[in-house]
Design a protein around this motif. Structure first.
Motif, PDB file in Angstrom:
ATOM      1  N   ASN A  13      41.476  36.352  19.195  1.00  0.00           N
ATOM      2  CA  ASN A  13      41.170  36.798  20.475  1.00  0.00           C
ATOM      3  C   ASN A  13      42.744  35.846  21.306  1.00  0.00           C
ATOM      4  OD1 ASN A  13      39.692  35.025  20.806  1.00  0.00           O
ATOM      5  ND2 ASN A  13      38.740  36.170  22.775  1.00  0.00           N
ATOM      6  N   PHE A  14      43.364  34.891  20.438  1.00  0.00           N
ATOM      7  CA  PHE A  14      44.500  34.911  21.802  1.00  0.00           C
ATOM      8  C   PHE A  14      45.958  35.144  20.994  1.00  0.00           C
ATOM      9  CE2 PHE A  14      46.870  31.004  22.721  1.00  0.00           C
ATOM     10  CZ  PHE A  14      46.757  31.170  24.115  1.00  0.00           C
ATOM     11  N   LYS A  15      46.154  36.278  21.726  1.00  0.00           N
ATOM     12  CA  LYS A  15      47.069  36.564  20.849  1.00  0.00           C
ATOM     13  C   LYS A  15      48.065  37.861  21.381  1.00  0.00           C
ATOM     14  CE  LYS A  15      48.602  38.998  15.906  1.00  0.00           C
ATOM     15  NZ  LYS A  15      49.562  38.465  15.078  1.00  0.00           N
ATOM     16  N   SER A  16      49.735  37.724  21.638  1.00  0.00           N
ATOM     17  CA  SER A  16      49.726  38.831  22.036  1.00  0.00           C
ATOM     18  C   SER A  16      51.586  38.869  22.166  1.00  0.00           C
ATOM     19  CB  SER A  16      49.699  38.524  23.996  1.00  0.00           C
ATOM     20  OG  SER A  16      50.638  37.549  24.250  1.00  0.00           O
ATOM     21  N   GLU A  17      52.014  39.579  22.577  1.00  0.00           N
ATOM     22  CA  GLU A  17      53.275  39.777  22.160  1.00  0.00           C
ATOM     23  C   GLU A  17      54.021  39.259  23.058  1.00  0.00           C
ATOM     24  OE1 GLU A  17      54.362  42.381  19.639  1.00  0.00           O
ATOM     25  OE2 GLU A  17      52.212  42.150  19.253  1.00  0.00           O
ATOM     26  N   HIS A  18      55.806  39.386  22.269  1.00  0.00           N
ATOM     27  CA  HIS A  18      56.418  38.338  23.170  1.00  0.00           C
ATOM     28  C   HIS A  18      56.525  38.776  25.122  1.00  0.00           C
ATOM     29  CE1 HIS A  18      58.308  37.010  20.172  1.00  0.00           C
ATOM     30  NE2 HIS A  18      59.067  37.686  19.361  1.00  0.00           N
ATOM     31  N   ILE A  19      55.879  37.566  26.272  1.00  0.00           N
ATOM     32  CA  ILE A  19      55.946  37.675  27.354  1.00  0.00           C
ATOM     33  C   ILE A  19      57.273  37.504  27.828  1.00  0.00           C
ATOM     34  CG2 ILE A  19      54.489  37.594  29.145  1.00  0.00           C
ATOM     35  CD1 ILE A  19      52.359  38.513  27.361  1.00  0.00           C
ATOM     36  N   ILE A  20      57.428  37.988  28.231  1.00  0.00           N
ATOM     37  CA  ILE A  20      59.191  37.235  29.143  1.00  0.00           C
ATOM     38  C   ILE A  20      59.091  36.762  30.372  1.00  0.00           C
ATOM     39  CG2 ILE A  20      61.634  37.773  29.551  1.00  0.00           C
ATOM     40  CD1 ILE A  20      61.035  39.901  27.019  1.00  0.00           C
ATOM     41  N   PHE A  21      59.023  35.918  30.620  1.00  0.00           N
ATOM     42  CA  PHE A  21      59.501  35.393  32.993  1.00  0.00           C
ATOM     43  C   PHE A  21      60.593  34.797  32.348  1.00  0.00           C
ATOM     44  CE2 PHE A  21      55.566  33.568  29.852  1.00  0.00           C
ATOM     45  CZ  PHE A  21      54.389  34.272  31.215  1.00  0.00           C
ATOM     46  N   ASP A  22      60.881  35.892  33.596  1.00  0.00           N
ATOM     47  CA  ASP A  22      61.654  35.790  34.410  1.00  0.00           C
ATOM     48  C   ASP A  22      61.974  34.172  35.306  1.00  0.00           C
ATOM     49  OD1 ASP A  22      63.634  38.040  34.085  1.00  0.00           O
ATOM     50  OD2 ASP A  22      62.471  39.147  35.215  1.00  0.00           O
ATOM     51  N   SER A  65      52.681  29.134  21.271  1.00  0.00           N
ATOM     52  CA  SER A  65      53.123  29.063  20.195  1.00  0.00           C
ATOM     53  C   SER A  65      54.866  29.296  19.744  1.00  0.00           C
ATOM     54  CB  SER A  65      52.109  30.198  19.116  1.00  0.00           C
ATOM     55  OG  SER A  65      52.813  31.280  19.373  1.00  0.00           O
ATOM     56  N   LYS A  66      55.036  30.044  20.627  1.00  0.00           N
ATOM     57  CA  LYS A  66      56.598  29.964  20.423  1.00  0.00           C
ATOM     58  C   LYS A  66      57.417  30.072  21.771  1.00  0.00           C
ATOM     59  CE  LYS A  66      60.164  31.928  18.126  1.00  0.00           C
ATOM     60  NZ  LYS A  66      60.654  33.210  17.056  1.00  0.00           N
ATOM     61  N   ILE A  67      58.427  28.767  22.039  1.00  0.00           N
ATOM     62  CA  ILE A  67      58.504  29.617  23.716  1.00  0.00           C
ATOM     63  C   ILE A  67      60.587  29.252  23.165  1.00  0.00           C
ATOM     64  CG2 ILE A  67      59.588  28.510  25.621  1.00  0.00           C
ATOM     65  CD1 ILE A  67      57.126  26.850  25.411  1.00  0.00           C
ATOM     66  N   ILE A  68      61.068  30.370  23.323  1.00  0.00           N
ATOM     67  CA  ILE A  68      62.637  30.717  23.431  1.00  0.00           C
ATOM     68  C   ILE A  68      63.047  30.523  25.163  1.00  0.00           C
ATOM     69  CG2 ILE A  68      65.114  32.156  22.049  1.00  0.00           C
ATOM     70  CD1 ILE A  68      62.617  32.689  20.606  1.00  0.00           C
ATOM     71  N   GLU A  69      63.992  29.932  24.851  1.00  0.00           N
ATOM     72  CA  GLU A  69      64.894  29.856  26.442  1.00  0.00           C
ATOM     73  C   GLU A  69      66.075  30.502  26.388  1.00  0.00           C
ATOM     74  OE1 GLU A  69      65.030  26.250  30.314  1.00  0.00           O
ATOM     75  OE2 GLU A  69      65.620  26.412  28.367  1.00  0.00           O
ATOM     76  N   GLN A  70      66.158  31.588  26.533  1.00  0.00           N
ATOM     77  CA  GLN A  70      67.339  31.732  26.692  1.00  0.00           C
ATOM     78  C   GLN A  70      67.748  33.396  27.933  1.00  0.00           C
ATOM     79  OE1 GLN A  70      67.049  34.122  23.181  1.00  0.00           O
ATOM     80  NE2 GLN A  70      68.350  36.533  23.972  1.00  0.00           N
ATOM     81  N   ASP A  71      69.098  33.438  28.466  1.00  0.00           N
ATOM     82  CA  ASP A  71      69.979  33.743  29.490  1.00  0.00           C
ATOM     83  C   ASP A  71      68.981  33.784  30.676  1.00  0.00           C
ATOM     84  OD1 ASP A  71      71.597  34.693  28.055  1.00  0.00           O
ATOM     85  OD2 ASP A  71      70.463  36.235  27.278  1.00  0.00           O
ATOM     86  N   GLY A  72      68.369  32.935  30.918  1.00  0.00           N
ATOM     87  CA  GLY A  72      67.173  32.272  32.595  1.00  0.00           C
ATOM     88  C   GLY A  72      66.291  32.745  32.065  1.00  0.00           C
ATOM     89  N   LYS A  73      65.689  33.461  30.537  1.00  0.00           N
ATOM     90  CA  LYS A  73      64.607  34.206  31.017  1.00  0.00           C
ATOM     91  C   LYS A  73      63.897  33.115  29.883  1.00  0.00           C
ATOM     92  CE  LYS A  73      66.520  38.365  31.832  1.00  0.00           C
ATOM     93  NZ  LYS A  73      65.502  38.411  33.152  1.00  0.00           N
ATOM     94  N   LEU A  74      62.528  33.460  29.872  1.00  0.00           N
ATOM     95  CA  LEU A  74      61.484  32.289  29.090  1.00  0.00           C
ATOM     96  C   LEU A  74      61.155  33.544  28.062  1.00  0.00           C
ATOM     97  CD1 LEU A  74      61.129  29.168  28.455  1.00  0.00           C
ATOM     98  CD2 LEU A  74      58.918  29.730  29.718  1.00  0.00           C
ATOM     99  N   ILE A  75      61.028  33.133  27.170  1.00  0.00           N
ATOM    100  CA  ILE A  75      60.020  34.094  25.923  1.00  0.00           C
ATOM    101  C   ILE A  75      59.234  33.510  25.328  1.00  0.00           C
ATOM    102  CG2 ILE A  75      60.837  36.174  23.979  1.00  0.00           C
ATOM    103  CD1 ILE A  75      63.665  35.797  24.854  1.00  0.00           C
ATOM    104  N   CYS A  76      57.981  34.040  25.629  1.00  0.00           N
ATOM    105  CA  CYS A  76      56.997  33.203  24.810  1.00  0.00           C
ATOM    106  C   CYS A  76      55.963  33.941  23.835  1.00  0.00           C
ATOM    107  CB  CYS A  76      55.721  32.414  26.162  1.00  0.00           C
ATOM    108  SG  CYS A  76      56.605  31.765  27.188  1.00  0.00           S
ATOM    109  N   THR A  77      55.073  33.023  23.232  1.00  0.00           N
ATOM    110  CA  THR A  77      54.550  33.791  22.196  1.00  0.00           C
ATOM    111  C   THR A  77      52.942  33.268  22.644  1.00  0.00           C
ATOM    112  OG1 THR A  77      56.284  34.422  20.596  1.00  0.00           O
ATOM    113  CG2 THR A  77      53.828  34.821  19.543  1.00  0.00           C
TER     114      THR A  77
END
Length: 141
Positions: free
Chosen positions: A58-67, A38-50
């Motif tokens: 039941n499809f709900k999580s906090e921000h998950i960060i992908f290096d 639902s939300k993608i932020i690309e910041q400082d070489g990382k992907l922050i996803c919601t």
């Protein structure tokens, strides 16, 4: 290796994404697997996803960060090419954890927040379109 039989839909867990009992559609017409983001932020070489969907409580999580992540071109069923983010994660079928590549997509208007494609299914599963929730029912009995 014996292939497990799965149905056309199921419920699975994505432990690294903090998602449990997620409705998935097994899509032998799709090569790649896709997950609603639902939300993608690309910041400082990382992907922050919601990962959140109104139609799937039941499809709900906090921000998950992908290096680590990549981009890939995906041709949708309507024939349009789209460049998507691609992440690696884990998925649980029949109580066993597998590695899976997932493209990030907006699927809010779709019935299933996740599509499982041939790239993941290959050499592991056979699909019986008459069955549903085979993994879920066998993992929770």
């Amino acid at each position: 290796m014996t292939k497990k039989v799965i149905g056309r839909i199921d419920k699975v867990d994505f432990p690294k994404l903090n998602l449990k009992h997620v409705d998935v559609k097994i899509d032998t017409g799709a090569y790649t697997s896709a997950i609603h983001c639902s939300k993608i932020i690309e910041q400082d070489g990382k992907l922050i996803c919601t990962f959140e969907s109104k139609g799937h409580p039941n499809f709900k999580s906090e921000h998950i960060i992908f290096d680590t992540y990549t981009h890939t071109d995906v041709k949708s069923s309507n024939g349009f090419k789209e460049n998507r983010y691609k992440i690696k994660s884990d998925i649980i079928f029949f109580g066993k954890t597998y590695k899976i590549n997932l493209t990030l997509s907006t699927r809010d208007d779709m019935k299933f927040p996740v599509l499982i494609g041939r790239q993941f299914l290959s050499k592991k599963f056979l699909v019986d379109v008459n069955l549903e929730n085979v993994s879920f029912n066998n993992s929770n009995s």
